[in-house]
Design an enzyme around this catalytic site. Structure first.
Site, PDB file in Angstrom:
ATOM      1  N   LYS A   1      -2.088  -1.487  -3.984  1.00  0.00           N
ATOM      2  CA  LYS A   1      -3.076  -0.378  -3.763  1.00  0.00           C
ATOM      3  C   LYS A   1      -2.197   0.982  -3.736  1.00  0.00           C
ATOM      4  CE  LYS A   1      -6.659   1.758  -0.457  1.00  0.00           C
ATOM      5  NZ  LYS A   1      -6.962   1.505   0.946  1.00  0.00           N
TER       6      LYS A   1
ATOM      7  N   LYS B   1       0.748  -1.172  -0.005  1.00  0.00           N
ATOM      8  CA  LYS B   1      -0.041  -0.141  -0.211  1.00  0.00           C
ATOM      9  C   LYS B   1       0.975   1.233   0.099  1.00  0.00           C
ATOM     10  CE  LYS B   1      -3.980   2.064   2.342  1.00  0.00           C
ATOM     11  NZ  LYS B   1      -4.823   1.814   3.469  1.00  0.00           N
TER      12      LYS B   1
END
Ligand code: PBG
Length: 374
Positions: A298, A244
């Site tokens: 992400k 992330k």
């Protein structure tokens, strides 16, 4: 077949070695390498230039394009993130995400039923907690009856066949919007991990099928696995938000869960620097070693290179989150008439498949599922 009956490729330009070499590396994917450069020469025909290899042949008609299509987007690839609010029979639009709403649990159940009818395998729930219930430690995540847990119970009761994925990050519950416990301006790792692991057990008890920690604390995957197993939830899986990135593309999400005005500073001390790719691989490797069942990248589209590396190196179930900002950009440009929104939506999702994703978390999920089912 008799080898002689196979028409040989026309000889490349006389006297010159021109051509393509195919090599098959360890991962099995054929690669085409240009090994020699064509020499400039006047008046060659296209067939002399290409050696008769015309790639447009298979693109000439819809039927032949369909025959050679390498990647396909299916309803089975979709995970739908939905936003929750307290109350009854209420739905609030998220201004920065046209077409996306926050739902009270009763209406979220209706949306879950809709997802199941469309054939979407799973939803991921994100709560907008009343500000009065947020504090510096995000304690409300340890309430077995908090919004996210009540929603899981209601959804699993109404639509048991639909997968429910819950996030155990603290940000919806903290008064400062960080994903962990904040002490003297520092997001403390180990205390946060302990709390997240406890919250994961409560979420599993409420019916979550997959725990998806999005906080990027060190050691969280192993701690969650231990806690789940100790509580008897051996079958509850972990989808790690393994890579992330500290990204600007989360903006509209923060509006959706009401952390936009709260966040002090940024998340650079725990999310990955967008400049780094090897580090992302180390995060993925670590999370797998600690027991992650599925990995997520992400944001999505700006990080497809990370998806491809992870898929090639680890060959594990790999997902990407097409985040709020990516969704908002497509919607906003389409609303202005600058792009064809439907086509951009489908193309962006197919790109995830081409990069190696097994599935995509996307706010477009119901819209896409509707289209794919015709
Ligand atoms: C935080 C979290 C984020 C998203 C989901 N959970 C990022 C953040 O607010 O920093 C982003 C999702 C999106 O943008 O669609 N734990």
């Amino acid at each position: 077949m008799d080898g002689a009956s196979i028409r040989p490729l026309p000889a490349p330009c006389a006297g010159r070695t021109v051509g393509l070499a195919r090599t098959r590396p360890a991962n099995g994917r054929a690669q085409v390498n240009r090994i020699t450069r064509q020499q400039p020469q006047a008046n060659r025909t296209v067939d002399e230039i290409t050696g008769g290899r015309r790639l447009r042949r298979m693109r000439k008609a819809d039927w032949s394009r369909r025959l050679v299509q390498e990647n396909h987007l299916r309803v089975d690839d979709l995970i739908w993130p939905i936003f929750l609010i307290d109350g009854k029979d209420r739905q609030e639009d998220v201004a920065a995400m046209p077409g996306v709403s926050r739902y009270t649990i009763d209406l979220a159940v209706k949306q879950a039923e809709r997802a199941a009818r469309l054939g979407i395998p799973a939803i991921a729930t994100f709560p907008n907690i009343p500000h009065s219930r947020r504090d510096a430690r995000g304690s409300a995540i340890l309430d077995a009856d908090n919004l996210i847990n009540r929603a899981s119970r209601a959804i699993k009761e109404a639509v048991p066949e639909l997968g429910v994925i819950t996030d155990v990050a603290l940000d919806p519950f903290t008064s400062h919007g960080h994903d962990g416990i904040l002490k003297d301006g520092v997001v403390v790792n180990d205390e946060t991990v302990e709390q997240i692991a406890q919250a994961a057990v409560l979420q599993a008890a409420a019916g979550a099928d997959i725990i998806a920690p999005s906080d990027m604390m060190d050691g969280r995957i192993g701690a969650i696995r231990d806690a789940l197993d100790a509580a008897g939830f051996h079958d509850v899986a972990i989808m790690s938000y393994a890579t992330k990135f500290a990204s600007a593309f989360y903006g509209p999400y923060r509006e959706a869960i009401g952390t936009d005005g709260l966040l002090k500073g940024d998340k650079k001390t725990y999310y990955i620097d967008p400049a780094n790719s090897d580090e992302a691989l180390r995060e993925a490797e670590q999370d797998l070693a600690e027991g992650a069942d599925m990995l997520m990248v992400k944001p999505g589209l700006p990080y497809l290179d990370i998806v491809r590396r992870i898929k090639d190196v680890f060959s594990v179930p790999t997902y990407a989150y097409q985040v709020s900002g990516e969704y908002a950009m497509i919607k906003a440009a389409a609303a202005n008439g600058w792009i064809d929104g439907d086509q951009a939506m489908m193309e962006s999702l197919l790109a995830f498949k081409r990069a190696g994703c097994d599935g995509i978390l996307t706010y477009f999920a119901p819209e896409v599922a509707g289209r794919l089912r015709g």
